[in-house]
Write a protein that holds these residues in place. Structure first.
Motif, PDB file in Angstrom:
ATOM      1  N   PRO A  57       0.773  -0.989   0.021  1.00 27.03           N
ATOM      2  CA  PRO A  57       0.408  -0.194   0.129  1.00 27.03           C
ATOM      3  C   PRO A  57       0.804   1.317   0.083  1.00 27.03           C
ATOM      4  O   PRO A  57       1.822   1.289   0.187  1.00 27.03           O
ATOM      5  CB  PRO A  57      -0.732  -0.288   0.815  1.00 27.03           C
ATOM      6  CG  PRO A  57      -0.025  -1.049   2.264  1.00 27.03           C
ATOM      7  CD  PRO A  57       0.958  -1.914   1.254  1.00 27.03           C
ATOM      8  N   ALA A  58      -0.134   2.407  -0.738  1.00 27.01           N
ATOM      9  CA  ALA A  58       1.247   3.678  -0.875  1.00 27.01           C
ATOM     10  C   ALA A  58       0.311   4.838  -0.814  1.00 27.01           C
ATOM     11  O   ALA A  58      -0.693   5.118  -0.576  1.00 27.01           O
ATOM     12  CB  ALA A  58       2.204   3.471  -1.965  1.00 27.01           C
ATOM     13  N   ARG A  59       1.082   5.582  -0.446  1.00 23.37           N
ATOM     14  CA  ARG A  59       0.505   7.203   0.106  1.00 23.37           C
ATOM     15  C   ARG A  59       1.378   7.965  -0.759  1.00 23.37           C
ATOM     16  O   ARG A  59       2.954   7.577  -0.892  1.00 23.37           O
ATOM     17  CB  ARG A  59       0.598   7.955   1.756  1.00 23.37           C
ATOM     18  CG  ARG A  59      -0.254   6.687   2.034  1.00 23.37           C
ATOM     19  CD  ARG A  59      -2.100   7.141   1.745  1.00 23.37           C
ATOM     20  NE  ARG A  59      -2.693   7.263   2.726  1.00 23.37           N
ATOM     21  CZ  ARG A  59      -3.688   6.078   2.444  1.00 23.37           C
ATOM     22  NH1 ARG A  59      -3.151   5.644   1.392  1.00 23.37           N
ATOM     23  NH2 ARG A  59      -4.306   5.512   3.910  1.00 23.37           N
ATOM     24  N   ALA A  60       1.717   9.016  -1.417  1.00 19.25           N
ATOM     25  CA  ALA A  60       2.204  10.219  -1.549  1.00 19.25           C
ATOM     26  C   ALA A  60       1.999  11.329  -1.480  1.00 19.25           C
ATOM     27  O   ALA A  60       1.248  12.119  -1.139  1.00 19.25           O
ATOM     28  CB  ALA A  60       1.964  10.702  -3.715  1.00 19.25           C
ATOM     29  N   VAL A  61       3.006  12.135  -1.301  1.00 21.99           N
ATOM     30  CA  VAL A  61       2.751  13.386  -1.227  1.00 21.99           C
ATOM     31  C   VAL A  61       3.814  14.416  -1.878  1.00 21.99           C
ATOM     32  O   VAL A  61       4.948  14.194  -2.687  1.00 21.99           O
ATOM     33  CB  VAL A  61       4.591  13.809  -0.139  1.00 21.99           C
ATOM     34  CG1 VAL A  61       4.069  15.564   0.575  1.00 21.99           C
ATOM     35  CG2 VAL A  61       3.678  12.847   1.260  1.00 21.99           C
ATOM     36  N   VAL A  62       3.037  15.600  -2.715  1.00 26.55           N
ATOM     37  CA  VAL A  62       3.695  15.888  -4.305  1.00 26.55           C
ATOM     38  C   VAL A  62       4.054  17.433  -3.446  1.00 26.55           C
ATOM     39  O   VAL A  62       3.131  18.149  -2.837  1.00 26.55           O
ATOM     40  CB  VAL A  62       2.648  16.135  -4.601  1.00 26.55           C
ATOM     41  CG1 VAL A  62       3.003  17.048  -6.156  1.00 26.55           C
ATOM     42  CG2 VAL A  62       1.801  14.859  -5.370  1.00 26.55           C
ATOM     43  N   GLU A  63       4.493  18.157  -4.470  1.00 27.10           N
ATOM     44  CA  GLU A  63       5.325  19.223  -3.617  1.00 27.10           C
ATOM     45  C   GLU A  63       4.289  20.496  -3.885  1.00 27.10           C
ATOM     46  O   GLU A  63       3.883  19.989  -5.554  1.00 27.10           O
ATOM     47  CB  GLU A  63       7.064  19.545  -4.199  1.00 27.10           C
ATOM     48  CG  GLU A  63       6.955  20.902  -4.538  1.00 27.10           C
ATOM     49  CD  GLU A  63       8.166  21.631  -5.276  1.00 27.10           C
ATOM     50  OE1 GLU A  63       9.108  22.301  -5.288  1.00 27.10           O
ATOM     51  OE2 GLU A  63       8.783  20.519  -6.342  1.00 27.10           O
ATOM     52  N   ARG A  64       3.778  21.309  -4.281  1.00 21.73           N
ATOM     53  CA  ARG A  64       3.323  22.450  -4.179  1.00 21.73           C
ATOM     54  C   ARG A  64       3.713  23.366  -5.166  1.00 21.73           C
ATOM     55  O   ARG A  64       4.680  23.882  -4.414  1.00 21.73           O
ATOM     56  CB  ARG A  64       1.959  23.073  -2.716  1.00 21.73           C
ATOM     57  CG  ARG A  64       1.154  24.789  -3.476  1.00 21.73           C
ATOM     58  CD  ARG A  64       1.163  24.684  -2.516  1.00 21.73           C
ATOM     59  NE  ARG A  64      -0.460  24.050  -2.036  1.00 21.73           N
ATOM     60  CZ  ARG A  64      -1.077  24.261  -1.399  1.00 21.73           C
ATOM     61  NH1 ARG A  64      -1.036  25.860  -0.689  1.00 21.73           N
ATOM     62  NH2 ARG A  64      -1.857  23.704  -0.859  1.00 21.73           N
ATOM     63  N   THR A  65       4.009  23.481  -6.448  1.00 24.34           N
ATOM     64  CA  THR A  65       4.629  24.514  -7.175  1.00 24.34           C
ATOM     65  C   THR A  65       3.931  25.796  -7.080  1.00 24.34           C
ATOM     66  O   THR A  65       2.244  25.711  -6.954  1.00 24.34           O
ATOM     67  CB  THR A  65       5.198  23.848  -8.007  1.00 24.34           C
ATOM     68  OG1 THR A  65       3.742  23.832  -8.468  1.00 24.34           O
ATOM     69  CG2 THR A  65       6.565  22.628  -7.738  1.00 24.34           C
TER      70      THR A  65
END
Length: 75
Positions: A57-65
């Motif tokens: 199972p996975a989660r993602a954190v994406v940079e806010r640009t």
């Protein structure tokens, strides 16, 4: 659980760690090129996510640009 950290952009990367903090991998984002135009290769990016996830199972954190505007004005 795997946690992905994604730094968007042509020079961006993706990191993968387990939720206990143990290191899995860091990779440059896959880039497609056509002449002077470059973009993140979505198909290769999906393949990379599947490979790094390995069924966990996975989660993602994406940079806010955001746009930087005229960089001369940045101190």
């Amino acid at each position: 659980m795997i946690v992905f950290g994604i730094d968007c952009g042509i020079t961006g990367a993706i990191s993968a760690v387990m939720d206990d903090g143990s290191y899995i991998d860091v990779r440059d984002l896959p880039i497609a090129v056509n002449g002077n135009t470059k973009w993140i290769d979505g198909q290769e990016f999906l393949s990379l996510l599947i490979e790094l996830r390995s069924g966990w199972p996975a989660r993602a954190v994406v940079e806010r640009t955001q746009a930087m505007g005229d960089r001369k004005s940045v101190v």
